[in-house]
Enzyme design. Structure first.
Site, mmCIF file in Angstrom:
data_model
loop_
_atom_site.group_PDB
_atom_site.id
_atom_site.type_symbol
_atom_site.label_atom_id
_atom_site.label_comp_id
_atom_site.label_asym_id
_atom_site.label_seq_id
_atom_site.Cartn_x
_atom_site.Cartn_y
_atom_site.Cartn_z
ATOM 1 N N HIS A 219 17.599 20.671 65.049
ATOM 2 C CA HIS A 219 17.463 20.219 63.739
ATOM 3 C C HIS A 219 16.403 20.727 63.047
ATOM 4 O O HIS A 219 15.391 20.852 63.495
ATOM 5 C CB HIS A 219 17.474 18.525 63.690
ATOM 6 C CG HIS A 219 17.552 17.856 62.198
ATOM 7 N ND1 HIS A 219 18.662 17.670 61.553
ATOM 8 C CD2 HIS A 219 16.280 17.874 61.303
ATOM 9 C CE1 HIS A 219 18.230 17.535 60.442
ATOM 10 N NE2 HIS A 219 17.096 17.330 60.174
ATOM 11 N N ASP B 261 21.490 5.211 56.976
ATOM 12 C CA ASP B 261 20.546 6.468 56.398
ATOM 13 C C ASP B 261 21.285 6.855 55.171
ATOM 14 O O ASP B 261 20.816 7.434 54.132
ATOM 15 C CB ASP B 261 20.585 7.331 57.429
ATOM 16 C CG ASP B 261 19.868 8.699 56.733
ATOM 17 O OD1 ASP B 261 18.931 8.370 56.550
ATOM 18 O OD2 ASP B 261 20.512 9.470 56.999
ATOM 19 N N ARG C 238 17.068 7.521 47.997
ATOM 20 C CA ARG C 238 15.826 8.067 48.093
ATOM 21 C C ARG C 238 15.762 9.410 47.064
ATOM 22 O O ARG C 238 14.792 9.729 46.325
ATOM 23 C CB ARG C 238 15.201 8.520 49.430
ATOM 24 C CG ARG C 238 15.098 7.371 50.216
ATOM 25 C CD ARG C 238 14.845 7.522 51.766
ATOM 26 N NE ARG C 238 13.831 8.780 51.880
ATOM 27 C CZ ARG C 238 14.137 9.532 52.987
ATOM 28 N NH1 ARG C 238 15.177 9.648 53.569
ATOM 29 N NH2 ARG C 238 13.226 10.713 53.089
ATOM 30 N N SER D 283 15.005 8.861 59.252
ATOM 31 C CA SER D 283 16.212 9.372 58.552
ATOM 32 C C SER D 283 16.767 10.449 59.625
ATOM 33 O O SER D 283 18.028 10.300 60.086
ATOM 34 C CB SER D 283 16.202 9.952 57.219
ATOM 35 O OG SER D 283 17.200 10.696 56.723
ATOM 36 N N LYS E 273 20.156 9.659 62.808
ATOM 37 C CA LYS E 273 21.424 10.409 63.028
ATOM 38 C C LYS E 273 21.305 11.127 64.607
ATOM 39 O O LYS E 273 22.388 11.306 65.059
ATOM 40 C CB LYS E 273 21.343 11.391 61.715
ATOM 41 C CG LYS E 273 21.715 10.714 60.482
ATOM 42 C CD LYS E 273 21.781 11.803 59.404
ATOM 43 C CE LYS E 273 20.403 11.977 59.069
ATOM 44 N NZ LYS E 273 20.076 12.647 57.601
HETATM 45 N N1 URA Z 1 16.679 15.395 56.007
HETATM 46 C C1 URA Z 1 17.238 14.279 56.470
HETATM 47 O O1 URA Z 1 18.137 13.990 57.203
HETATM 48 N N2 URA Z 1 16.574 13.133 56.037
HETATM 49 C C2 URA Z 1 15.327 13.345 55.256
HETATM 50 O O2 URA Z 1 15.046 12.283 54.713
HETATM 51 C C3 URA Z 1 14.800 14.521 54.841
HETATM 52 C C4 URA Z 1 15.445 15.702 55.338
#
Ligand code: URA
Length: 431
Positions: free
Chosen positions: A86, A165, A172, A187, A191
């Protein structure tokens, strides 16, 4: 009517005044917000209180756990070891495209559940959707089948994955509470942990084109991410990588796909190849496949074959020509000298204004829009030499894109060339 064990206003006040939230308060907050029992304005206030006051490690771990529990977990029972990557997001960051098929061709299974771009950083799904016929939405059964048969899937996250999220991230985004380490870390990791991969490599970007502008902030985010992953039983490593200059030469959608295909065919820009191989080595180590040399697999053409199978399996035609822009504006060097600055943020915003990205969720992107960098910092240039190509289907967007490049592309008398090997700045492993 259900009796709630807490009042949102008390949770907000506790955090506003610098206190820590109890496990019970955190579990309730995430659950109540997901089912609509906490109003958006109350969650906005709490997100801002967290932004300003922070959270300790135990609060972050619990908050992440509650977000995972808000939805389903994928059950990835496949025959190969699973490992994912990621990135915290950058300009020209197309690394997932060559990396997923490369690591799959090395013997691992890579479940890449990705997102769409918002603001100046591009989204992997927008890039892949520029390939005619390619489909981002897959069912869980299709994901597992493709992982088993091909070893790599890049697709949209399923609706049921960390729904808390999904809701909180959208909030946000419009309340200026994105750049908070506890909120970003929970966040991302909610995931990724719900996705069910056994190993995870994080590419934490630092520099003007990243969320984390300084190396210290990026290091703190990397440590927090690694701590959360490890606490949830996911083998996790993070690389801190430079995002002060766009990655590679292409910034946009279709042009990033074309550059990724160049890498898979044995060419492509040196920095893209360097970062792809560095991330592949970390992923293979976590998957127990460190004896496999990804550079050899890339050179053999097997990663390119896996790419073609991965794209075809999702309805795309890997041989189809990619969309071309209706208009190209050439940005020339203003004088003789050396290109000393090519600022990632400026280039990212310019590409976005040309139509490569979206300002609001749900907007369409232009697949052919973007920027092609014809020189990189350290290159000698002469007056009038093309430095950038601005690609768009809407030429009216060019003045705004040029305005965002103002001060971000500089030619001076001299400047040091970027050293090979300087993309990966640090590696953060579990302590
Ligand atoms: N990527 C995400 O999935 N969440 C965030 O808060 C920032 C970047």
């Amino acid at each position: 009517m259900r009796t709630e064990p807490f009042a949102a206003v008390d949770v907000i006040r506790a955090k506003r005044d610098g206190g820590r939230l109890s496990d019970e308060q955190i579990d309730w907050t995430i659950d109540a917000y997901t089912r609509g029992a906490i109003a958006e304005e109350q969650m906005s206030a709490l997100a801002m209180a967290i932004f300003l006051r922070g959270m300790d490690s135990a609060e972050i771990a619990r908050w992440t756990g509650a977000m995972i529990e808000s939805g389903e977990r994928l059950d990835l029972h496949v025959s190969r070891p699973t490992v994912d990557k990621h990135s915290t997001g950058g300009v020209g960051d197309k690394i997932t495209l060559p990396l997923a098929p490369l690591v799959a061709a090395c013997g691992a299974a890579v479940p890449q559940l990705s997102g769409r771009g918002l603001g100046h950083t591009g989204g992997t799904l927008d890039k892949l959707e520029s390939i005619p016929g390619w489909r981002a939405e897959l069912s869980t059964a299709e994901i597992v089948k493709q992982l088993d048969e091909i070893g790599a899937v890049v697709c949209a996250a399923t609706e049921g994955l960390a729904p808390a999220d999904r809701k909180l991230y959208a909030l946000r985004d419009v309340t200026s509470t994105v750049e908070s380490i506890p909120l970003i870390a929970s966040s991302i990791m909610s995931k990724k942990i719900a996705e069910g991969s056994a190993g995870l490599v994080l590419d934490v970007k630092t520099g003007s084109g990243a969320f984390m502008k300084t190396r210290e902030q990026a290091r703190e985010l990397a440590r927090t991410l690694v701590e959360i992953g490890t606490a949830h039983g996911v083998a996790t490593t993070a690389l801190l990588t430079d995002m002060s200059v766009p990655l590679g030469n292409a910034v946009g959608n279709a042009i990033e796909v074309a550059e990724s295909v160049d890498v898979l065919r044995g060419g492509g820009p040196a920095d893209v190849v360097e970062l792809t191989l560095a991330l592949a080595r970390e992923m293979l180590a976590l998957a127990g496949l460190s004896e496999v040399d990804p550079a050899e697999v890339l050179a053999s053409g097997r990663a390119y074959e896996t790419w073609c199978r991965m794209i075809s399996s999702q309805g795309g035609d890997p041989e189809a020509s990619l969309p071309k822009p209706q208009h190209i504006h050439v940005f020339e060097a203003p004088r003789d000298g050396t290109l000393s600055t090519l600022d990632a943020y400026s280039v990212g915003v310019a590409a976005w204004r040309l139509g490569a990205g979206r300002a609001r969720r749900g907007e369409a992107v232009q697949y052919a829009a973007g920027i092609l960098c014809l020189a990189k910092p350290g290159d000698p240039v002469v007056a009038g030499q093309p430095l950038l190509e601005l690609h768009t289907d809407t030429p009216d967007a060019v003045p705004a894109a040029l305005a965002s490049l103002d001060g971000g592309v500089l030619v001076t008398d001299s400047a040091p060339a970027r050293e090979p090997g300087s993309i990966v700045l640090e590696t953060v492993r579990p302590s």
